[in-house]
Design an enzyme around this catalytic site. Structure first.
Site, PDB file in Angstrom:
ATOM      1  N   ASN A  83      -2.686 -13.403  -0.141  1.00 31.38           N
ATOM      2  CA  ASN A  83      -3.047 -14.495   0.718  1.00 31.38           C
ATOM      3  C   ASN A  83      -2.108 -16.287   0.802  1.00 31.38           C
ATOM      4  OD1 ASN A  83      -5.968 -12.786   0.684  1.00 31.38           O
ATOM      5  ND2 ASN A  83      -5.519 -13.622   2.921  1.00 31.38           N
ATOM      6  N   CYS A  88      -2.935  -6.064   0.590  1.00 33.85           N
ATOM      7  CA  CYS A  88      -3.973  -4.740   1.094  1.00 33.85           C
ATOM      8  C   CYS A  88      -3.137  -4.031   0.515  1.00 33.85           C
ATOM      9  CB  CYS A  88      -4.239  -4.784   2.816  1.00 33.85           C
ATOM     10  SG  CYS A  88      -4.308  -3.187   3.076  1.00 33.85           S
ATOM     11  N   HIS A  98      -5.996 -16.122   9.583  1.00 33.11           N
ATOM     12  CA  HIS A  98      -5.697 -15.505   8.071  1.00 33.11           C
ATOM     13  C   HIS A  98      -4.117 -15.008   7.888  1.00 33.11           C
ATOM     14  CE1 HIS A  98      -7.418 -12.372   4.944  1.00 33.11           C
ATOM     15  NE2 HIS A  98      -6.398 -12.115   4.891  1.00 33.11           N
ATOM     16  N   ARG A 119     -12.078 -10.976  -2.576  1.00 34.07           N
ATOM     17  CA  ARG A 119     -12.697  -9.488  -1.786  1.00 34.07           C
ATOM     18  C   ARG A 119     -10.535  -9.115  -1.944  1.00 34.07           C
ATOM     19  NH1 ARG A 119      -9.245  -7.202   1.926  1.00 34.07           N
ATOM     20  NH2 ARG A 119     -10.109  -9.224   3.512  1.00 34.07           N
ATOM     21  N   ASP A 120      -9.872  -9.776  -0.469  1.00 36.83           N
ATOM     22  CA  ASP A 120      -8.575  -9.868  -0.994  1.00 36.83           C
ATOM     23  C   ASP A 120      -7.994  -9.581  -2.029  1.00 36.83           C
ATOM     24  OD1 ASP A 120      -6.757  -8.936   1.059  1.00 36.83           O
ATOM     25  OD2 ASP A 120      -6.604 -10.529   2.183  1.00 36.83           O
ATOM     26  N   HIS A 176      -1.386 -13.815   5.243  1.00 39.52           N
ATOM     27  CA  HIS A 176      -0.670 -13.577   4.134  1.00 39.52           C
ATOM     28  C   HIS A 176       1.087 -14.639   4.109  1.00 39.52           C
ATOM     29  CE1 HIS A 176      -3.359 -10.290   1.801  1.00 39.52           C
ATOM     30  NE2 HIS A 176      -3.434 -10.750   3.466  1.00 39.52           N
TER      31      HIS A 176
HETATM   32  N1  COA Z   1     -18.509   3.100   1.712  1.00 36.24           N
HETATM   33  C1  COA Z   1     -18.544   4.143   0.361  1.00 36.24           C
HETATM   34  N2  COA Z   1     -18.378   5.363   0.676  1.00 36.24           N
HETATM   35  C2  COA Z   1     -17.857   5.220   2.319  1.00 36.24           C
HETATM   36  C3  COA Z   1     -17.152   4.360   3.091  1.00 36.24           C
HETATM   37  C4  COA Z   1     -17.993   3.449   2.314  1.00 36.24           C
HETATM   38  N3  COA Z   1     -18.030   2.028   3.848  1.00 36.24           N
HETATM   39  N4  COA Z   1     -16.914   5.792   3.859  1.00 36.24           N
HETATM   40  C5  COA Z   1     -16.766   6.611   3.569  1.00 36.24           C
HETATM   41  N5  COA Z   1     -16.731   6.565   2.283  1.00 36.24           N
HETATM   42  C6  COA Z   1     -16.521   8.121   1.847  1.00 36.24           C
HETATM   43  C7  COA Z   1     -17.260   8.935   2.305  1.00 36.24           C
HETATM   44  O1  COA Z   1     -18.822   9.374   1.850  1.00 36.24           O
HETATM   45  C8  COA Z   1     -16.562   9.907   1.888  1.00 36.24           C
HETATM   46  O2  COA Z   1     -17.270  10.503   0.567  1.00 36.24           O
HETATM   47  P1  COA Z   1     -17.384  12.121   0.531  1.00 36.24           P
HETATM   48  O3  COA Z   1     -16.258  12.840   0.006  1.00 36.24           O
HETATM   49  O4  COA Z   1     -18.351  11.757  -1.306  1.00 36.24           O
HETATM   50  O5  COA Z   1     -18.457  12.740   1.178  1.00 36.24           O
HETATM   51  C9  COA Z   1     -15.342   9.958   1.928  1.00 36.24           C
HETATM   52  O6  COA Z   1     -15.756   8.290   1.840  1.00 36.24           O
HETATM   53  C10 COA Z   1     -14.826  10.095   3.036  1.00 36.24           C
HETATM   54  O7  COA Z   1     -15.275   9.849   4.148  1.00 36.24           O
HETATM   55  P2  COA Z   1     -14.962   9.784   5.647  1.00 36.24           P
HETATM   56  O8  COA Z   1     -15.200   9.297   6.713  1.00 36.24           O
HETATM   57  O9  COA Z   1     -14.103  11.066   5.373  1.00 36.24           O
HETATM   58  O10 COA Z   1     -13.273   8.192   5.218  1.00 36.24           O
HETATM   59  P3  COA Z   1     -12.358   8.663   5.437  1.00 36.24           P
HETATM   60  O11 COA Z   1     -11.550   9.710   4.093  1.00 36.24           O
HETATM   61  O12 COA Z   1     -11.879   9.214   6.593  1.00 36.24           O
HETATM   62  O13 COA Z   1     -11.708   7.606   5.091  1.00 36.24           O
HETATM   63  C11 COA Z   1     -12.535   4.842   5.287  1.00 36.24           C
HETATM   64  C12 COA Z   1     -12.176   6.229   5.901  1.00 36.24           C
HETATM   65  C13 COA Z   1     -12.982   3.679   6.164  1.00 36.24           C
HETATM   66  C14 COA Z   1     -13.653   5.667   4.658  1.00 36.24           C
HETATM   67  C15 COA Z   1     -11.686   4.854   4.241  1.00 36.24           C
HETATM   68  O14 COA Z   1      -9.893   5.220   4.584  1.00 36.24           O
HETATM   69  C16 COA Z   1     -11.279   3.130   3.845  1.00 36.24           C
HETATM   70  O15 COA Z   1     -12.461   3.070   3.144  1.00 36.24           O
HETATM   71  N6  COA Z   1     -10.430   1.985   3.979  1.00 36.24           N
HETATM   72  C17 COA Z   1     -10.743   1.491   2.922  1.00 36.24           C
HETATM   73  C18 COA Z   1      -9.605   0.191   3.265  1.00 36.24           C
HETATM   74  C19 COA Z   1      -9.355  -1.305   2.674  1.00 36.24           C
HETATM   75  O16 COA Z   1     -10.435  -1.751   2.406  1.00 36.24           O
HETATM   76  N7  COA Z   1      -8.356  -1.876   2.972  1.00 36.24           N
HETATM   77  C20 COA Z   1      -8.236  -3.164   2.649  1.00 36.24           C
HETATM   78  C21 COA Z   1      -9.610  -4.023   3.479  1.00 36.24           C
HETATM   79  S1  COA Z   1      -8.408  -4.129   4.699  1.00 36.24           S
HETATM   80 ZN    ZN Z   2      -5.964  -9.701   3.990  1.00 35.42          ZN
END
Ligand code: COA
Ligand code: ZN
Length: 298
Positions: A247, A238, A205, A13-14, A207
């Site tokens: 990490n 990230c 955790h 994952r990470d 890095h």
């Molecule tokens: N899995 C899949 N799709 C997701 C989702 C999830 N957990 N959460 C939101 N989405 C989709 C929504 O369905 C929407 O899709 P659409 O545009 O096709 O309708 C789109 O993403 C945007 O949704 P929204 O609620 O407006 O989110 P956002 O654009 O504000 O983004 C997160 C917020 C949390 C979804 C996004 O920032 C994210 O996934 N971040 C992950 C960061 C990450 O993994 N970092 C590393 C690990 S810590």
């Molecule tokens: Zn990390």
């Protein structure tokens, strides 16, 4: 008997979420199988986040569907909102690791949430996880410093851990997402969480961005922490942290701990071979010191 330190392997994952290589689902599954052969029993095998935000994790549902579930390995799914938690439950994750965030700047960039909003989201999602009968853990990201808004005020991490405890989280990970911790601050954060959330188990955790990763692991273990996240080869980082690096490398952590007399259950020579294999399929060098230096049998 020597003290056991459990390693949570986060390479799939990470490690892979920010790597330039695009592994296929079957290559990810082969990586996971090889890690299990090294003795890994708990690992973050994918994340259920927006595929637009993190394209490298877009196939996590396929990865979970393809896992060989015959052994006693706990496959953890990372999630940070309700959609992710529901997808992780549907994928039959053995554990869900929820991401709390300690810093405002990183919180907005990474997940569109303030620290309090991330805790509120956890409170909203926790009942779903409990109803599904799945263990729930949480990692507090940027717990030592935020790349956009700087140091984390005393009490913030403890406050988040207390809210996690109230939500029924069993284990809290203290995450140094951008590698700015030092061993003394590690001790302080551990004390702070113990004060505010005395019932949670602790995990760390780290890095290794500024060369303090292993020293931080040592400080945490000395302070009584029994669970350490690490990534095979030291890959990862990230995508929402500038100049992110991987990490602490699993084989480097295992070497240090076993040399000091701790037990990890991980076979070091196999982990080094796996890191070399990983470097081959990623098509680039990896940060691991043990891959460079080799085994020491003295
Ligand atoms: N899995 C899949 N799709 C997701 C989702 C999830 N957990 N959460 C939101 N989405 C989709 C929504 O369905 C929407 O899709 P659409 O545009 O096709 O309708 C789109 O993403 C945007 O949704 P929204 O609620 O407006 O989110 P956002 O654009 O504000 O983004 C997160 C917020 C949390 C979804 C996004 O920032 C994210 O996934 N971040 C992950 C960061 C990450 O993994 N970092 C590393 C690990 S810590
Ligand atoms: Zn990390």
């Amino acid at each position: 008997m020597s003290r056991r330190i459990d390693i949570v392997e986060v390479g799939p994952r990470d490690g892979l979420q920010n790597d330039p290589a695009n592994l296929t689902t079957s290559q990810k599954l082969e990586f996971i199988e090889r890690l299990i052969e090294c003795g890994v029993t708990r690992m973050e095998s994918g994340s259920f986040v927006s595929p637009r935000a993190v394209p490298k994790m877009a196939d996590s549902a396929e990865v979970f569907a393809g896992l060989n579930r015959s052994g006693a390995v706990r496959h953890i799914a990372l999630a940070l909102n309700e959609k992710g938690v529901r997808r992780a439950i549907d994928a039959k994750a053995d554990e869900i690791n929820f991401v709390l965030v300690a810093g405002e700047g990183f919180g907005q960039k990474n997940q569109g949430m303030s620290p309090q909003e991330s805790a509120d989201m956890l409170a909203q999602c926790a009942p779903l996880v409990h109803e599904a009968g799945i263990p729930l853990s949480a990692t507090i990201s940027v717990a030592f410093g935020d790349p956009y808004t700087g140091d984390i005020a005393k009490g913030v991490v403890g406050g988040l851990a207390a809210q996690a405890q109230r939500a029924g989280v069993g284990e809290v990970g203290i995450g140094d997402t951008i590698g700015v911790a030092d061993p003394w601050l590690v001790e302080d954060r551990i004390e702070e969480i113990r004060l505010h959330a005395p019932d949670v188990f602790l995990r760390v955790h780290f890095h290794d961005t500024r060369n303090t990763g292993l020293a931080n692991v040592a400080a945490a273990v000395k302070a009584g922490v029994d669970v350490v996240d690490a990534s095979c080869g030291g890959i990862g980082g990230c995508p929402f942290a500038p100049a992110a690096t991987g990490n602490v490398a699993t084989e480097d952590v295992v070497y240090m701990l076993e040399r000091a007399g701790f037990e990890t259950g991980i076979e070091l020579s196999k982990m080094i071979d796996t890191a070399k294999w990983l470097s081959g399929i990623l098509g680039h060098d990896i940060p691991s010191s043990l891959v460079r230096a080799g085994m020491y049998d003295g």
